[in-house]
Write an enzyme that holds these catalytic residues in place. Structure first.
Site, PDB file in Angstrom:
ATOM      1  N   ASP A  83       0.559 -10.815  15.220  1.00 17.66           N
ATOM      2  CA  ASP A  83      -0.473 -11.753  15.753  1.00 17.66           C
ATOM      3  C   ASP A  83      -0.313 -13.195  16.407  1.00 17.66           C
ATOM      4  O   ASP A  83       0.366 -12.995  17.609  1.00 17.66           O
ATOM      5  CB  ASP A  83      -1.508 -11.910  14.544  1.00 17.66           C
ATOM      6  CG  ASP A  83      -2.660 -12.580  14.869  1.00 17.66           C
ATOM      7  OD1 ASP A  83      -3.322 -12.483  16.002  1.00 17.66           O
ATOM      8  OD2 ASP A  83      -3.331 -13.581  14.292  1.00 17.66           O
ATOM      9  N   LEU A 119       6.771 -13.395  11.803  1.00 17.23           N
ATOM     10  CA  LEU A 119       7.876 -12.706  12.060  1.00 17.23           C
ATOM     11  C   LEU A 119       9.160 -13.768  12.676  1.00 17.23           C
ATOM     12  O   LEU A 119      10.094 -13.457  12.531  1.00 17.23           O
ATOM     13  CB  LEU A 119       7.689 -11.635  13.291  1.00 17.23           C
ATOM     14  CG  LEU A 119       7.486 -10.400  12.820  1.00 17.23           C
ATOM     15  CD1 LEU A 119       6.999  -9.584  13.733  1.00 17.23           C
ATOM     16  CD2 LEU A 119       8.465  -9.693  11.781  1.00 17.23           C
ATOM     17  N   ASP A 173       3.113  -4.234  10.444  1.00 18.75           N
ATOM     18  CA  ASP A 173       1.619  -3.778  10.704  1.00 18.75           C
ATOM     19  C   ASP A 173       1.352  -4.243  11.844  1.00 18.75           C
ATOM     20  O   ASP A 173       0.959  -3.533  12.832  1.00 18.75           O
ATOM     21  CB  ASP A 173       0.853  -3.962   9.453  1.00 18.75           C
ATOM     22  CG  ASP A 173       0.441  -5.350   8.881  1.00 18.75           C
ATOM     23  OD1 ASP A 173       1.316  -6.181   9.579  1.00 18.75           O
ATOM     24  OD2 ASP A 173      -0.409  -5.691   8.214  1.00 18.75           O
ATOM     25  N   LYS A 211      -0.957  -7.901  19.022  1.00 12.63           N
ATOM     26  CA  LYS A 211      -2.171  -8.645  19.465  1.00 12.63           C
ATOM     27  C   LYS A 211      -1.578  -9.743  20.328  1.00 12.63           C
ATOM     28  O   LYS A 211      -1.542 -11.094  19.873  1.00 12.63           O
ATOM     29  CB  LYS A 211      -3.020  -9.134  18.409  1.00 12.63           C
ATOM     30  CG  LYS A 211      -4.384  -9.195  18.513  1.00 12.63           C
ATOM     31  CD  LYS A 211      -5.147  -9.884  17.265  1.00 12.63           C
ATOM     32  CE  LYS A 211      -5.433  -8.963  16.357  1.00 12.63           C
ATOM     33  NZ  LYS A 211      -6.166 -10.059  15.150  1.00 12.63           N
ATOM     34  N   ASP A 235      -5.612  -4.566   6.218  1.00 14.56           N
ATOM     35  CA  ASP A 235      -6.627  -5.191   5.396  1.00 14.56           C
ATOM     36  C   ASP A 235      -7.810  -6.163   5.826  1.00 14.56           C
ATOM     37  O   ASP A 235      -7.108  -6.965   6.900  1.00 14.56           O
ATOM     38  CB  ASP A 235      -6.064  -5.483   4.042  1.00 14.56           C
ATOM     39  CG  ASP A 235      -5.494  -6.827   3.992  1.00 14.56           C
ATOM     40  OD1 ASP A 235      -4.423  -7.229   4.938  1.00 14.56           O
ATOM     41  OD2 ASP A 235      -5.797  -7.840   3.206  1.00 14.56           O
ATOM     42  N   GLY A 254       1.007  -4.710   4.505  1.00 13.56           N
ATOM     43  CA  GLY A 254       0.329  -3.994   5.468  1.00 13.56           C
ATOM     44  C   GLY A 254       0.989  -2.757   6.329  1.00 13.56           C
ATOM     45  O   GLY A 254       0.430  -1.896   6.792  1.00 13.56           O
ATOM     46  N   ARG A 278      -7.497  -0.798   3.700  1.00 15.77           N
ATOM     47  CA  ARG A 278      -6.330  -0.267   4.039  1.00 15.77           C
ATOM     48  C   ARG A 278      -6.047   1.144   3.991  1.00 15.77           C
ATOM     49  O   ARG A 278      -5.400   1.711   4.743  1.00 15.77           O
ATOM     50  CB  ARG A 278      -5.273  -0.828   3.091  1.00 15.77           C
ATOM     51  CG  ARG A 278      -4.833  -2.346   2.934  1.00 15.77           C
ATOM     52  CD  ARG A 278      -3.761  -2.547   2.296  1.00 15.77           C
ATOM     53  NE  ARG A 278      -3.543  -4.081   1.553  1.00 15.77           N
ATOM     54  CZ  ARG A 278      -2.974  -4.937   2.173  1.00 15.77           C
ATOM     55  NH1 ARG A 278      -2.654  -4.865   3.813  1.00 15.77           N
ATOM     56  NH2 ARG A 278      -3.058  -6.098   2.143  1.00 15.77           N
ATOM     57  N   GLY A 300       2.572 -14.435  15.551  1.00 21.71           N
ATOM     58  CA  GLY A 300       4.059 -14.084  15.521  1.00 21.71           C
ATOM     59  C   GLY A 300       5.053 -15.249  14.755  1.00 21.71           C
ATOM     60  O   GLY A 300       6.068 -15.143  14.586  1.00 21.71           O
ATOM     61  N   ASN A 301       4.117 -15.969  14.061  1.00 19.50           N
ATOM     62  CA  ASN A 301       4.636 -17.149  13.260  1.00 19.50           C
ATOM     63  C   ASN A 301       5.483 -16.601  12.005  1.00 19.50           C
ATOM     64  O   ASN A 301       6.509 -16.935  11.645  1.00 19.50           O
ATOM     65  CB  ASN A 301       3.736 -18.081  12.526  1.00 19.50           C
ATOM     66  CG  ASN A 301       3.448 -18.967  13.648  1.00 19.50           C
ATOM     67  OD1 ASN A 301       3.997 -19.463  14.800  1.00 19.50           O
ATOM     68  ND2 ASN A 301       2.057 -19.501  13.543  1.00 19.50           N
TER      69      ASN A 301
HETATM   70  P1  IMP Z   1       0.943 -13.672  12.312  1.00 22.79           P
HETATM   71  O1  IMP Z   1       2.189 -14.735  11.558  1.00 22.79           O
HETATM   72  O2  IMP Z   1       0.019 -14.753  12.847  1.00 22.79           O
HETATM   73  O3  IMP Z   1       1.544 -12.963  13.383  1.00 22.79           O
HETATM   74  O4  IMP Z   1       0.438 -12.793  11.151  1.00 22.79           O
HETATM   75  C1  IMP Z   1       0.828 -11.687  11.050  1.00 22.79           C
HETATM   76  C2  IMP Z   1       0.039 -11.092   9.832  1.00 22.79           C
HETATM   77  O5  IMP Z   1      -1.212 -11.395   9.745  1.00 22.79           O
HETATM   78  C3  IMP Z   1       0.127  -9.707   9.876  1.00 22.79           C
HETATM   79  O6  IMP Z   1       1.301  -9.140   9.183  1.00 22.79           O
HETATM   80  C4  IMP Z   1      -1.156  -9.057   9.174  1.00 22.79           C
HETATM   81  O7  IMP Z   1      -0.966  -9.053   7.777  1.00 22.79           O
HETATM   82  C5  IMP Z   1      -2.219 -10.179   9.389  1.00 22.79           C
HETATM   83  N1  IMP Z   1      -3.040 -10.001  10.746  1.00 22.79           N
HETATM   84  C6  IMP Z   1      -3.119 -10.643  11.823  1.00 22.79           C
HETATM   85  N2  IMP Z   1      -3.817 -10.043  12.561  1.00 22.79           N
HETATM   86  C7  IMP Z   1      -4.744  -9.223  11.707  1.00 22.79           C
HETATM   87  C8  IMP Z   1      -5.754  -8.163  12.080  1.00 22.79           C
HETATM   88  O8  IMP Z   1      -6.377  -8.052  13.163  1.00 22.79           O
HETATM   89  N3  IMP Z   1      -6.054  -7.240  10.844  1.00 22.79           N
HETATM   90  C9  IMP Z   1      -5.492  -7.453   9.780  1.00 22.79           C
HETATM   91  N4  IMP Z   1      -4.395  -8.228   9.405  1.00 22.79           N
HETATM   92  C10 IMP Z   1      -3.867  -8.978  10.584  1.00 22.79           C
HETATM   93 MG    MG Z   2      -1.964  -8.746   5.748  1.00 22.54          MG
END
Ligand code: IMP
Ligand code: MG
Length: 171
Positions: free
Chosen positions: A99, A104, A96, A127, A155, A41, A161, A101-102
């Protein structure tokens, strides 16, 4: 599925990239930095961002996925690891979107264990309403609402993308 609802324009993205790059330039000065692009992403954001950075920059890539289910003991699946050694280096992880944060949270710990001089997180979009893990990006482009967004590298099932602006996925 469609991606007809525009949320963020190309111009807003351009301004965001300049602003974030300026912050990084101000913070690091002439210090060399390793930029880690989190695939897939972040590939477009990384390409735009590094061209605005003034210090000596090297770019490396990492591809990871989180095992979902049990977030507290969740593990990180490393699909592609770095090619370089980050020990004693200034490292900026470029994502990218943050969300829950898990992803990262786990990635930051894995990279911190390799002994970088500094380790910061830069994300194009944030987010925060969905955050579960204790993650606060050091550099945040644009805060977005709790919608699923695509474009500018992001995506939906690997599609969209290549859209130049940011759209909200809908039926
Ligand atoms: P997290 O571990 O929930 O923070 O997930 C992060 C990953 O989920 C990001 O790197 C994206 O690849 C994907 N992701 C989360 N939200 C979105 C969105 O709104 N659009 C596209 N990809 C997302
Ligand atoms: Mg992704």
């Amino acid at each position: 599925m469609n991606a007809d609802r525009k949320l963020i324009s190309e111009e807003e993205i351009r301004l965001m990239v300049s602003r974030v790059a300026q912050q990084i330039n101000d913070d690091y000065g002439d210090e060399p930095v390793i930029v880690i692009c989190i695939l897939t992403g972040a590939f477009i954001f990384t390409a735009d961002l590094v061209r605005e950075l003034d210090m000596p920059v090297t770019v490396d890539f990492m591809k990871v996925s989180s095992y979902e289910g049990d977030t507290s003991t969740g593990r990180l699946n490393v699909i592609k690891d770095l090619s370089c050694d980050i020990r004693d280096k200034n490292v900026i992880i470029v994502e990218d979107i943050v969300d829950t944060g898990n992803t990262l949270f786990r990635l930051r710990k894995m990279l911190a264990d390799r002994g970088p001089k500094s380790l910061r997180i830069c994300t194009a979009f944030d987010k925060p309403s969905r955050r579960v893990a204790d993650i606060e990006p050091d550099y945040n482009g644009i805060t977005v609402p709790d919608e699923f967004i695509v474009g500018y590298g992001l995506d939906y099932n690997e599609l969209y993308r290549n859209i130049k602006d940011i759209r909200i996925i809908g039926d």
